[in-house]
Scaffold this active site. Structure first.
Site, PDB file in Angstrom:
ATOM      1  N   LEU A  30       0.830  -1.206   0.000  1.00 57.90           N
ATOM      2  CA  LEU A  30       0.000   0.000   0.000  1.00 57.90           C
ATOM      3  C   LEU A  30       0.860   1.251   0.000  1.00 57.90           C
ATOM      4  O   LEU A  30       0.440   2.310  -0.433  1.00 57.90           O
ATOM      5  CB  LEU A  30      -0.894   0.028   1.242  1.00 57.90           C
ATOM      6  CG  LEU A  30      -1.965  -1.056   1.342  1.00 57.90           C
ATOM      7  CD1 LEU A  30      -2.605  -1.014   2.715  1.00 57.90           C
ATOM      8  CD2 LEU A  30      -3.010  -0.879   0.274  1.00 57.90           C
ATOM      9  N   GLY A  34       7.121   4.011   3.839  1.00 56.98           N
ATOM     10  CA  GLY A  34       7.487   5.200   4.609  1.00 56.98           C
ATOM     11  C   GLY A  34       8.896   5.046   5.123  1.00 56.98           C
ATOM     12  O   GLY A  34       9.567   4.057   4.842  1.00 56.98           O
ATOM     13  N   PHE A  71       9.812   4.293   7.899  1.00 57.55           N
ATOM     14  CA  PHE A  71       9.956   3.263   8.917  1.00 57.55           C
ATOM     15  C   PHE A  71       9.589   1.872   8.427  1.00 57.55           C
ATOM     16  O   PHE A  71       9.530   0.939   9.178  1.00 57.55           O
ATOM     17  CB  PHE A  71       9.121   3.626  10.143  1.00 57.55           C
ATOM     18  CG  PHE A  71       9.764   4.701  10.933  1.00 57.55           C
ATOM     19  CD1 PHE A  71      10.495   4.396  12.060  1.00 57.55           C
ATOM     20  CD2 PHE A  71       9.674   6.029  10.532  1.00 57.55           C
ATOM     21  CE1 PHE A  71      11.119   5.388  12.785  1.00 57.55           C
ATOM     22  CE2 PHE A  71      10.304   7.015  11.248  1.00 57.55           C
ATOM     23  CZ  PHE A  71      11.031   6.712  12.381  1.00 57.55           C
ATOM     24  N   GLY A  72       9.303   1.754   7.158  1.00 59.06           N
ATOM     25  CA  GLY A  72       8.992   0.432   6.629  1.00 59.06           C
ATOM     26  C   GLY A  72       7.908   0.491   5.578  1.00 59.06           C
ATOM     27  O   GLY A  72       7.453   1.575   5.189  1.00 59.06           O
ATOM     28  N   VAL A  83       4.086  -0.815   3.979  1.00 58.09           N
ATOM     29  CA  VAL A  83       2.755  -1.198   4.430  1.00 58.09           C
ATOM     30  C   VAL A  83       2.104  -2.099   3.375  1.00 58.09           C
ATOM     31  O   VAL A  83       2.152  -1.800   2.182  1.00 58.09           O
ATOM     32  CB  VAL A  83       1.873   0.044   4.658  1.00 58.09           C
ATOM     33  CG1 VAL A  83       0.535  -0.353   5.224  1.00 58.09           C
ATOM     34  CG2 VAL A  83       2.568   1.021   5.577  1.00 58.09           C
ATOM     35  N   LYS A 110       2.111  -3.154   8.732  1.00 58.49           N
ATOM     36  CA  LYS A 110       3.279  -2.311   8.549  1.00 58.49           C
ATOM     37  C   LYS A 110       4.496  -3.109   8.974  1.00 58.49           C
ATOM     38  O   LYS A 110       4.620  -3.521  10.122  1.00 58.49           O
ATOM     39  CB  LYS A 110       3.134  -1.072   9.420  1.00 58.49           C
ATOM     40  CG  LYS A 110       4.229  -0.086   9.205  1.00 58.49           C
ATOM     41  CD  LYS A 110       3.844   1.204   9.844  1.00 58.49           C
ATOM     42  CE  LYS A 110       4.772   2.309   9.466  1.00 58.49           C
ATOM     43  NZ  LYS A 110       4.393   3.538  10.109  1.00 58.49           N
ATOM     44  N   ASP A 148       4.191  13.034  14.613  1.00 61.64           N
ATOM     45  CA  ASP A 148       4.291  13.018  13.158  1.00 61.64           C
ATOM     46  C   ASP A 148       2.928  13.203  12.503  1.00 61.64           C
ATOM     47  O   ASP A 148       2.541  12.467  11.605  1.00 61.64           O
ATOM     48  CB  ASP A 148       4.960  11.731  12.683  1.00 61.64           C
ATOM     49  CG  ASP A 148       5.496  11.858  11.259  1.00 61.64           C
ATOM     50  OD1 ASP A 148       5.671  13.010  10.799  1.00 61.64           O
ATOM     51  OD2 ASP A 148       5.739  10.829  10.622  1.00 61.64           O
TER      52      ASP A 148
END
Ligand SMILES: *[C@@H]1O[C@H](CO)[C@@H](O)[C@H](O)[C@H]1NC(C)=O
Ligand SMILES: *[C@@H]1O[C@H](CO)[C@@H](O)[C@H](O)[C@H]1NC(C)=O
Ligand SMILES: *[C@@H]1O[C@H](CO)[C@@H](O)[C@H](O)[C@H]1NC(C)=O
Ligand SMILES: *[C@@H]1O[C@H](CO)[C@@H](O)[C@H](O)[C@H]1NC(C)=O
Ligand SMILES: *[C@@H]1O[C@H](CO)[C@@H](O)[C@H](O)[C@H]1NC(C)=O
Ligand SMILES: *[C@@H]1O[C@H](CO)[C@@H](O)[C@H](O)[C@H]1NC(C)=O
Ligand SMILES: *[C@@H]1O[C@H](CO)[C@@H](O)[C@H](O)[C@H]1NC(C)=O
Ligand SMILES: *[C@@H]1O[C@H](CO)[C@@H](O)[C@H](O)[C@H]1NC(C)=O
Length: 826
Positions: free
Chosen positions: A530, A533, A535-536, A538, A552, A649
């Site tokens: 999907l 980001g 941080f990883g 999704v 995620k 964030d």
């Protein structure tokens, strides 16, 4: 006519006067019962400073009446003690009085036969006409029966606790008289009768605190290790709030507590489903807040893994049991196939631990075994303890008894070891386990290997450090200018990254196995991706039951510890709000860390408001709903949930939209949990997104609820303008949207920023008001920004607003129109 009116008026005044009289009469309740002053059903005894009340009450849906004590000044009736818990009264004719023998009794109005009595033999010798007996309710909820003039106590409710441990009340036992003080749960919410669970000290050997279920061990808090109960590491956190005192001498064993801050109302309760819970009263929300409850997980349940095993709650596999070194499952079939550990482990066949080269290995950081059968010897050092244990072949393990000052005293176990549990590294105690020569040799070889590895690692680290130092020196020479910034970074080296995660453990952690997730996402198939980001990635997935999820997958170097990660997840899972994306659980296996969220079919807000074609699908009404929804979501995070959470964030791409276009805040990957009175924290690792970060956070790493407010303000203005804050426009002299809005505001042309896609169809006053709120949120100085509560209020009401000052539009290199959006800072 006039005289009639006058009469009526006088009557009214009189009536009010009588009303007042009755009220003042009622509020003058006494705190004493005496021979000639009884307490009827409906009347109250109120302690002197009006903290507690005693009277008749009906629990839950029950039809019976009981005499109990509750908090007088709290809006929720919370009963802390019950007199006739197993002798209910079937009507409202009950009376509490002192009978001719000096006993406190409950009886029906029409009868003198007591339904309940204190049953004390009042010394006849002390009685005469002047020696009146009275019962008095004290300010700490102790009902004391005493001789009035000498104040000699005959009986007190503190000697007969029910299910609640109040400040100053003790549980324990008297070694001389065998008198015991313990808690016993209610039967049900509707029946305060003696229930299944008791919390009390064991009397065999060194005292341990237990919860029993029908007299069988249910949860073992363990022995007092000098600082706290060995099995309740959570107590470490309590020590700042609760002034706990533990007494153990030849006469008695007792534990009690009081509050350091006397204005804090607290109680500890054993509930009818077998949980020992700690509550404090929250004045803001007028409700009880649960501090924590025990037992917290499967491993806390006594005997989950039988004897000679270690139960590891951090083992994310369903099966938590492992045999201790040198032991094997007693019933391998149950153990390996049914995953039932309750049969425990037995020493491996052929192992000899008696005078045959045996020794001890260290089982690190555990809740040490049940010491009911262990021998406690005071004053021994650890070495002496080892010698003592080695001398006697029936001794299977040893540990220090008192952990204070590096440890002292000796606990030596003989025979099987029950109820060992792995605790996190700073919370447990080391247990020294007796193993045979073969296991000992294996163990030593392994730990030597580990040591060598450590040494190697140390050398590596040292060389890396040297290189880094060298490089930074070079850097320093070359870029003298950046020196100030670096200094700032070093100065801000603080440990706030860790401070957010309370050391809490919980049952029913929503863990998904790696396999489940892989099946749901078809092995993280690229087609199911999907988004991506900092941080990883999704992925979309579908569970076997048909539920759609968003997974995620965190990048491997997210730098967070296992325990902290787990704690945080557990806390976040509890957050439930219409405007927050529901975190359903997580997966933690080997190197993998994954978060499982509810899946939302519509994309994120940025996809709509910043897109040429999608923008027009969001009219003003929808946009205003989104603005309000986000505000409510953030407000919940900041103060309405049980925790205080800073999101850190907030941005358009972190606001997802459900099928009805309701906003849901997502991505708590950087969220920090604050203590209730914590206002601001600092980090050296500034993470977030350009354009949304408040100046104090971006430049100095300081964050608070007000830094979220800043981000919210940016987002609000973006929603109105349909442009990113970082959007650059040729011919505009402001570096970003905020600056542009401010310029227009000062020129009284603020409405010029409104998204043209709205086609002029919006209420001018409300939009202007929103712009003003947005500007207030992005004020340079955090103090001048409103709180989230104020924002919600301003959005919903038409009260006058403060005029905004010049906002912060720091620009970090935005002058040259670089596109910084979605860039994560490290
Ligand atoms: C209540 O109990 C008393 C005896 O304890 C009995 O005499 C009376 O009839 C009962 N009343 C009702 C309504 O059951
Ligand atoms: C209790 O009994 C007394 C006399 O026996 C009577 O006057 C009074 O009304 C009774 N009260 C109630 C609440 O039944
Ligand atoms: C009652 O007993 C107390 C001591 O127990 C004594 O001091 C007092 O004189 C006695 N009074 C009478 C009237 O007997
Ligand atoms: C108890 O003693 C106090 C004085 O010490 C007195 O004022 C009060 O009336 C006494 N109460 C009873 C019920 O005798
Ligand atoms: C207390 O209990 C112990 C063991 O159960 C018994 O030996 C002792 O006599 C008891 N003491 C009293 C005062 O009842
Ligand atoms: C802590 O409790 C003890 C009694 O258990 C008391 O003497 C002491 O004053 C208390 N300390 C504080 C700071 O409240
Ligand atoms: C007992 O406490 C546990 C844990 O706090 C809670 O989940 C449970 O609902 C409570 N049971 C009752 C009957 O209140
Ligand atoms: C070993 O310890 C057990 C339990 O304390 C004790 O009963 C036994 O007498 C001890 N044996 C020796 C040889 O000291």
């Amino acid at each position: 006519m006039e005289s009639l009116e006058n009469l009526l008026c006088k009557m009214l005044v009189l009536h009010i006067y009588f009303l007042l009289l009755t009220f003042s009469f009622c509020s003058c309740s006494s705190d004493t019962i005496s021979i000639d002053k009884t307490l009827r059903d409906g009347e109250l005894l109120v302690s002197k400073s009006k903290t507690f009340a005693l009277g008749f009450f009906t629990p839950g849906k029950s039809a019976s009446r009981y005499v109990g004590i509750w908090y007088y000044n709290l809006p929720i009736q919370t009963v802390v003690w019950v007199a006739n818990r197993d002798a209910p009264i079937n009507d409202t004719s009950g009376i509490l009085s002192i009978d001719p023998n000096g006993n406190l009794v409950i009886h029906h109005n029409h009868s003198t036969i007591p339904i309940w009595s204190t049953d004390v033999s009042f010394p006849q010798s002390q009685r005469n006409s002047t020696n009146a007996v009275i019962a008095k309710l004290s300010d700490i909820a102790n009902l004391v029966l005493m001789i009035n003039n000498t104040k000699t106590v005959i009986w007190e409710s503190f000697d007969h606790p029910t299910d609640t441990l109040l400040p100053y009340l003790k549980i324990g036992f008297n070694r001389k008289t065998n008198q015991s003080w313990f808690l016993q749960s209610w039967k049900t919410d509707d029946d305060p009768g003696k229930g299944a669970f008791t919390v009390e000290f064991s009397t065999i050997g060194k005292p341990q605190l237990f919860m029993y279920n029908h007299n069988l061990p249910w949860w073992r808090a363990g022995h007092w290790n000098g600082e706290l109960f060995a099995g309740v590491p959570n107590m470490k956190r309590d020590m700042e709030t609760f002034n706990v005192s533990f007494v153990e001498d030849e006469n008695s064993v007792a534990i009690s507590y009081n509050m350091f801050d006397k204005s804090v109302i607290a109680r500890k309760v054993v509930n009818q489903s077998g949980f020992f819970q700690i509550f404090t009263w929250g004045n803001e929300k007028n409700q009880w807040n649960r501090f924590y409850s025990e037992p917290t997980d499967q491993c806390d349940n006594y005997g989950t893994c039988g004897s000679n095993s270690n139960c590891d709650p951090f083992n994310f596999d369903d099966f938590k049991c492992t045999c201790l070194l040198g032991f094997e499952p007693k019933f391998p079939r149950d153990w390996y196939e049914s995953r039932d550990g309750s049969g425990g482990c037995v020493r491996k066949k052929g192992a000899s631990i008696c005078g045959n080269g045996e020794g001890f290995i260290k089982v690190v950081s555990v809740k040490v075994a049940d010491i009911s059968g262990a021998v406690a010897i005071d004053g021994l050092s650890l070495e002496e303890c080892e010698k003592e244990c080695l001398r006697n072949c029936s001794c299977t393990a040893y540990a220090v008894a008192d952990v204070r000052n590096g440890g002292s005293g000796c606990l030596a176990w003989h025979g099987d070891l029950m109820d060992i549990q792995k605790l996190s590294s700073d919370q447990g105690q080391d247990l020294f386990l007796r193993v045979d020569k073969v296991e000992l040799a294996n163990y030593n070889k392994k730990s030597k290997g580990a040591l060598d590895k450590k040494r190697l690692a140390a050398i590596l680290v040292a060389s890396i450090v040297a290189i880094v130092i060298l490089l930074s020196c070079v850097n320093y020479m070359w870029k003298k200018k950046t020196k100030d910034k670096m200094m700032r970074q070093i100065n801000h080296d603080s440990s706030v990254e860790e401070n957010g995660a309370p050391n809490n453990r919980h049952p029913n952690l929503p863990f998904f196995s790696f396999k489940t997730i892989m099946t749901a996402t078809k092995n993280c198939d690229h087609k199911n991706k999907l988004g991506q980001g900092g941080f990883g990635s999704v992925y979309k997935g579908c569970l076997v039951n048909g539920q759609e999820i968003a997974v995620k997958r965190l990048s491997r170097d997210s730098g967070q510890g296992k325990v902290e990660f787990k704690n945080e997840i557990t806390l976040l899972v509890k957050l439930q709000h219409r405007n927050l994306v529901r975190l359903l659980g997580c997966c933690f296996e080997k190197e993998e860390r994954m978060l499982v969220y509810e899946y939302l079919p519509n994309k994120s807000l940025d996809f709509f408001i910043f897109d040429q074609n999608q923008r027009s699908s969001l009219d003003w009404v929808k946009r205003f709903e989104i603005i309000c929804g986000i505000a409510r979501g953030v407000l919940y995070l900041h103060q309405d949930s049980r925790l205080k959470i800073i999101h850190r964030d907030l941005k358009a791409s972190n606001v997802l939209l459900d099928a009805a276009m309701n906003p849901k805040i997502s991505d708590f990957g950087m969220a920090r949990i604050f203590g209730e009175d914590e206002i601001q924290a600092r980090t050296k690792r500034v993470v977030g997104t350009y354009g949304y970060m408040s100046p104090e956070y971006a430049m100095e790493g300081r964050y608070s609820t007000k830094s979220d407010v800043f981000s919210y303000g940016v987002l609000l203005l973006e929603i109105i303008a349909g442009k990113r804050n970082t959007h650059c426009e040729i011919g505009r002299d402001s570096p970003n949207l905020i600056g542009h809005v401010w310029t227009l505001w000062t020129e009284e042309r603020a409405l010029d920023i409104v998204d043209p896609a709205l086609n002029q169809s919006y209420p001018l006053d409300i939009v202007l008001r929103c712009i003003q709120i947005g500007l207030l949120c992005v004020q340079e100085n955090a103090i001048n920004r409103p709180s989230m509560l104020e924002i919600v209020f301003m959005l919903c009401n038409e009260t006058p607003l403060c005029p905004p000052q010049k906002p912060a539009f720091y620009s970090m290199a935005t002058m040259n129109c670089k596109n910084h959006q979605h860039q994560d800072l490290q």
